[in-house]
Design a protein around this motif. Structure first.
Motif, short mmCIF file in Angstrom:
data_model
loop_
_atom_site.label_atom_id
_atom_site.label_comp_id
_atom_site.label_asym_id
_atom_site.label_seq_id
_atom_site.Cartn_x
_atom_site.Cartn_y
_atom_site.Cartn_z
N THR A 93 0.81 -1.22 0.00
CA THR A 93 0.00 0.00 0.00
C THR A 93 0.85 1.27 0.00
OG1 THR A 93 -0.13 -0.18 2.41
CG2 THR A 93 -1.97 -1.08 1.13
N ALA A 94 2.14 1.15 0.32
CA ALA A 94 3.02 2.32 0.38
C ALA A 94 3.77 2.55 -0.92
CB ALA A 94 4.03 2.17 1.53
N TRP A 97 4.07 5.89 -2.99
CA TRP A 97 4.98 6.96 -2.63
C TRP A 97 6.28 6.93 -3.43
CZ3 TRP A 97 3.61 11.14 -0.19
CH2 TRP A 97 2.49 11.10 0.64
N GLY A 213 6.64 2.20 5.82
CA GLY A 213 5.75 2.70 4.78
C GLY A 213 4.87 3.86 5.19
N ASP A 214 4.99 4.34 6.43
CA ASP A 214 4.15 5.44 6.91
C ASP A 214 4.78 6.78 6.53
OD1 ASP A 214 2.48 7.18 8.21
OD2 ASP A 214 2.91 6.46 10.24
N THR A 254 -3.29 11.53 0.19
CA THR A 254 -3.74 10.51 1.12
C THR A 254 -2.53 9.78 1.71
OG1 THR A 254 -3.89 8.78 -0.56
CG2 THR A 254 -5.83 10.19 -0.24
N ASP A 255 -2.79 8.88 2.64
CA ASP A 255 -1.71 8.14 3.30
C ASP A 255 -0.95 7.24 2.34
OD1 ASP A 255 -2.23 9.30 5.73
OD2 ASP A 255 -3.41 7.62 6.51
N ASP A 256 -1.55 6.92 1.17
CA ASP A 256 -0.85 6.10 0.18
C ASP A 256 -0.37 6.90 -1.03
OD1 ASP A 256 -3.31 6.54 -0.93
OD2 ASP A 256 -3.82 4.43 -1.21
N THR A 275 -5.86 8.13 -7.94
CA THR A 275 -4.54 7.54 -7.89
C THR A 275 -3.83 7.79 -9.22
OG1 THR A 275 -5.19 5.39 -8.80
CG2 THR A 275 -5.46 5.72 -6.41
#
Length: 287
Positions: A93-94, A97, A213-214, A254-256, A275
């Motif tokens: 999910t990361a 980035w 991944g954060d 977003t976070d991803d 996306t």
């Protein structure tokens, strides 16, 4: 043709700077010509023996890949055409980035030459320009980023390509929305730029890995936002396949790593998340 000497990359100097044990790379290859460094590394990534992180650089690229299958070629010695084979130790999910961090790496590498660049989400690096042009405003594209997750025996594997216009004259650029460092008044060494991009990129990815991944928690999301030419601007988003066209204000990530666009209609504001895979074109609106 440019009257400026286009010096080949100093391969031995790059190896000393970038290869292990003193540098971050497991493998570095510099070739005289490639149809596409990206395609070459995708093929390599499908094998169990592919080393990572690895870097493939071509002095001359004849059929480079851009987003949506667009082709991109460069005169010999005039640009950086490079691809990295990466295996970032982050959740799937990361991975969104990765291209955003690549754009940030290019911005920071250019800053070492005194050039102030910005990132147009998700994959373009822009330089300020005196004149406005439809869809780009007072910017021109100096670099593009292409990231592709590659299925294979090692997961996750990403091939990341960067094409950076360094020495091209106006007649050597494919479209009027493009520029080069030379046209912006900057003389830069391609080897120094390549080393700087590589060091910045792998350093940023290392921070993402350390944060599992954060990107938000470790501050990378904020740093990407600070370098963005998209956030806060009115944008027109053409979705892939002609499904829809959105127009609104880019308000966040977003976070991803997806883009949040606030659209207005019927007296209300609605936030839409898009996306990179959703988008065919993203342009500044009303420029």
């Amino acid at each position: 043709m440019s009257t400026m000497s286009r010096t080949p990359l100093d391969v031995e100097l790059l190896r000393r700077a970038l290869l292990r044990p003193t540098g971050p790379l497991a493998r570095l290859d510099v070739v005289a010509e490639s149809a596409s460094t990206h395609a070459d590394l995708v093929a390599r990534a499908r094998t169990t023996t592919a080393q990572a992180p690895a870097l493939l650089v071509a002095e001359h690229q004849t059929a480079g890949r851009g987003r949506a299958g667009r082709s991109w070629r460069t005169p010999p010695g005039a640009a950086l055409t490079a691809s990295w084979l990466l295996r970032p130790d982050v959740p799937g999910t990361a991975l969104g980035w990765v291209p955003l961090l690549a754009g940030l790496a290019v911005v920071r590498a250019l800053a070492t030459t005194g050039v102030e660049a910005r990132v147009k989400w998700p994959n373009d690096v822009l330089l300020p320009h005196a004149d406005e042009i439809d869809g780009f405003g007072a910017f021109r594209k100096v670099a593009g980023v292409l990231a592709e997750a590659v299925p294979g025996p090692a997961h996750p594997t990403v091939v990341l390509g960067v094409g950076l216009n360094v020495d091209q004259e106006a007649g050597e650029l494919p479209v009027p929305t493009a520029t080069s460092l030379r046209l912006a008044g900057t003389v830069a060494d391609r080897g120094d730029l390549l080393a700087a991009v590589t060091t910045e990129l792998l350093g940023l990815l290392g921070r993402l890995e350390a944060a599992d991944g954060d990107a938000t928690g470790c501050g990378l999301a904020e740093e990407c936002a600070a370098a963005s030419a998209t956030l806060g601007a009115r944008v027109r988003v053409e979705l892939a396949g002609g499904a829809e066209v959105l127009e609104g204000t880019a308000v966040g990530l977003t976070d991803d790593g997806a883009l949040v666009v606030a659209t207005e209609g019927d007296g209300s504001v609605r936030e839409r998340v898009v996306t990179a895979g959703d988008v065919h074109h993203l342009r500044l609106a009303g420029a």
